[in-house]
Design a protein around this motif. Structure first.
Motif, PDB file in Angstrom:
ATOM      1  N   LYS A  92       9.141  25.844   1.223  1.00 32.09           N
ATOM      2  CA  LYS A  92       9.291  24.521   1.896  1.00 32.09           C
ATOM      3  C   LYS A  92       7.957  23.744   1.903  1.00 32.09           C
ATOM      4  O   LYS A  92       6.783  24.451   2.041  1.00 32.09           O
ATOM      5  N   LYS A  93       7.803  22.664   1.925  1.00 29.23           N
ATOM      6  CA  LYS A  93       6.632  22.038   1.898  1.00 29.23           C
ATOM      7  C   LYS A  93       5.990  21.548   3.064  1.00 29.23           C
ATOM      8  O   LYS A  93       6.370  20.826   3.885  1.00 29.23           O
ATOM      9  N   TYR A  94       5.353  22.735   3.744  1.00 30.84           N
ATOM     10  CA  TYR A  94       5.005  22.651   4.880  1.00 30.84           C
ATOM     11  C   TYR A  94       4.441  24.078   4.994  1.00 30.84           C
ATOM     12  O   TYR A  94       4.887  25.102   4.604  1.00 30.84           O
ATOM     13  N   GLU A  95       2.942  24.031   5.766  1.00 34.40           N
ATOM     14  CA  GLU A  95       2.236  25.464   5.876  1.00 34.40           C
ATOM     15  C   GLU A  95       2.770  25.887   7.284  1.00 34.40           C
ATOM     16  O   GLU A  95       2.775  25.308   8.345  1.00 34.40           O
ATOM     17  N   TYR A  96       3.264  27.116   7.313  1.00 36.92           N
ATOM     18  CA  TYR A  96       3.886  27.688   8.520  1.00 36.92           C
ATOM     19  C   TYR A  96       3.153  29.120   8.684  1.00 36.92           C
ATOM     20  O   TYR A  96       2.793  29.732   8.105  1.00 36.92           O
ATOM     21  N   PRO A  97       2.569  29.203   9.916  1.00 39.65           N
ATOM     22  CA  PRO A  97       1.795  30.464  10.458  1.00 39.65           C
ATOM     23  C   PRO A  97       2.567  31.683  10.058  1.00 39.65           C
ATOM     24  O   PRO A  97       3.646  31.788  10.553  1.00 39.65           O
ATOM     25  N   ASN A  98       1.860  32.733   9.265  1.00 40.17           N
ATOM     26  CA  ASN A  98       2.664  33.955   8.824  1.00 40.17           C
ATOM     27  C   ASN A  98       3.266  34.762  10.098  1.00 40.17           C
ATOM     28  O   ASN A  98       4.237  35.285   9.971  1.00 40.17           O
ATOM     29  N   LYS A  99       2.447  34.675  11.123  1.00 39.34           N
ATOM     30  CA  LYS A  99       2.849  35.852  12.286  1.00 39.34           C
ATOM     31  C   LYS A  99       4.194  35.390  12.795  1.00 39.34           C
ATOM     32  O   LYS A  99       4.769  36.060  13.254  1.00 39.34           O
ATOM     33  N   ASP A 100       4.520  34.346  12.683  1.00 43.15           N
ATOM     34  CA  ASP A 100       6.043  33.670  13.356  1.00 43.15           C
ATOM     35  C   ASP A 100       6.998  34.046  12.493  1.00 43.15           C
ATOM     36  O   ASP A 100       8.081  33.814  13.214  1.00 43.15           O
ATOM     37  N   LEU A 101       6.788  34.380  11.372  1.00 40.65           N
ATOM     38  CA  LEU A 101       7.997  34.602  10.721  1.00 40.65           C
ATOM     39  C   LEU A 101       8.453  35.800  10.220  1.00 40.65           C
ATOM     40  O   LEU A 101       9.283  36.320   9.765  1.00 40.65           O
ATOM     41  N   VAL A 102       7.445  36.664   9.961  1.00 41.37           N
ATOM     42  CA  VAL A 102       7.564  38.118   9.306  1.00 41.37           C
ATOM     43  C   VAL A 102       8.613  38.807  10.222  1.00 41.37           C
ATOM     44  O   VAL A 102       8.193  38.830  11.572  1.00 41.37           O
ATOM     45  N   ASN A 103       9.541  39.615   9.593  1.00 30.49           N
ATOM     46  CA  ASN A 103      10.661  40.367  10.273  1.00 30.49           C
ATOM     47  C   ASN A 103      11.641  39.497  11.211  1.00 30.49           C
ATOM     48  O   ASN A 103      12.551  40.058  11.634  1.00 30.49           O
ATOM     49  N   ARG A 104      11.564  38.050  10.926  1.00 35.57           N
ATOM     50  CA  ARG A 104      12.468  37.243  11.673  1.00 35.57           C
ATOM     51  C   ARG A 104      13.604  37.099  10.887  1.00 35.57           C
ATOM     52  O   ARG A 104      13.595  37.201   9.769  1.00 35.57           O
ATOM     53  N   LEU A 105      14.905  36.914  11.583  1.00 36.20           N
ATOM     54  CA  LEU A 105      16.211  36.657  10.796  1.00 36.20           C
ATOM     55  C   LEU A 105      16.130  35.034  10.574  1.00 36.20           C
ATOM     56  O   LEU A 105      15.738  34.346  11.481  1.00 36.20           O
ATOM     57  N   VAL A 106      16.716  34.693   9.496  1.00 40.10           N
ATOM     58  CA  VAL A 106      16.649  33.313   8.963  1.00 40.10           C
ATOM     59  C   VAL A 106      17.976  32.833   8.412  1.00 40.10           C
ATOM     60  O   VAL A 106      18.586  33.912   7.697  1.00 40.10           O
ATOM     61  N   THR A 107      18.389  31.891   8.324  1.00 44.04           N
ATOM     62  CA  THR A 107      19.436  31.319   7.430  1.00 44.04           C
ATOM     63  C   THR A 107      18.832  29.864   6.804  1.00 44.04           C
ATOM     64  O   THR A 107      18.059  29.319   7.465  1.00 44.04           O
ATOM     65  N   VAL A 108      18.737  29.765   5.458  1.00 45.09           N
ATOM     66  CA  VAL A 108      18.337  28.939   4.548  1.00 45.09           C
ATOM     67  C   VAL A 108      19.583  28.328   3.760  1.00 45.09           C
ATOM     68  O   VAL A 108      20.383  28.888   3.428  1.00 45.09           O
ATOM     69  N   SER A 109      19.315  26.880   3.640  1.00 45.56           N
ATOM     70  CA  SER A 109      20.305  26.359   2.676  1.00 45.56           C
ATOM     71  C   SER A 109      19.197  25.436   1.894  1.00 45.56           C
ATOM     72  O   SER A 109      18.227  24.818   2.257  1.00 45.56           O
ATOM     73  N   GLY A 110      19.846  25.122   0.488  1.00 49.91           N
ATOM     74  CA  GLY A 110      19.166  24.220  -0.252  1.00 49.91           C
ATOM     75  C   GLY A 110      19.636  24.825  -1.716  1.00 49.91           C
ATOM     76  O   GLY A 110      20.179  25.789  -2.016  1.00 49.91           O
ATOM     77  N   PRO A 111      19.005  24.086  -2.507  1.00 47.61           N
ATOM     78  CA  PRO A 111      19.214  24.194  -4.267  1.00 47.61           C
ATOM     79  C   PRO A 111      18.359  25.479  -4.759  1.00 47.61           C
ATOM     80  O   PRO A 111      17.321  25.627  -4.342  1.00 47.61           O
TER      81      PRO A 111
END
Length: 158
Positions: A92-111
């Motif tokens: 995604k075009k956005y910088e996001y802090p690493n510590k907040d996403l590692v090991n988190r569960l996500v759902t993504v949609s897109g091409p």
């Protein structure tokens, strides 16, 4: 009059709750990450769930590698998944802090926009351009709020 205002507010809240995952519903290809071929690039939109394992921030964008999980009917990652599914990359075009996403569960949609190979060229990972991202908190499937500008549960950010 007070009861009427309360009823209208309740209706709005209920509508918001009903649409919280509406951005993850729709016309998506029934492809898992291991099924992607070059023919799917730029022609297929997917909804995938998984656990983030690694994050790379590029100037103005964030990409993460996730291990895919099976999804429940609401497109949340199923906690009883083994966690050893195929990997995918989501950006995604956005910088996001690493510590907040590692090991988190996500759902993504897109091409699906590309395939990336490992260092030896033996394994290919599909790359999804994130249109929608849901970050899940806990096994109960509750969602976590993300910073303004990146996304928040129930809000479609493009």
């Amino acid at each position: 009059m007070h009861l009427l205002k309360l009823s209208a507010l309740s209706s709005l809240l209920l509508l918001g709750a009903c649409s919280s995952n509406s951005s993850l519903r729709g016309d998506y290809a029934d492809l898992s990450p291991e099924m992607v071929t070059p023919l799917n690039i730029n022609t297929s939109r997917v909804v995938w769930a998984g656990q983030v394992k690694n994050i790379v921030n590029h100037e103005g964008s964030t990409c993460f590698v996730a291990v895919s999980y099976k999804k429940d009917p609401a497109n949340r990652p199923m906690m009883n998944s083994s966690g050893d599914g195929p990997r995918f990359i989501a950006c995604k075009k956005y910088e996001y802090p690493n510590k907040d996403l590692v090991n988190r569960l996500v759902t993504v949609s897109g091409p699906i926009i590309s395939l990336s190979s490992d260092e030896k060229g033996l394994v290919y990972y599909p790359i999804v351009k994130i249109d929608d991202l849901k970050l899940w908190n806990t096994p109960d499937g509750s969602a976590m709020n993300l910073p303004v500008g990146f996304n928040s549960p129930g809000v479609n950010v493009r």
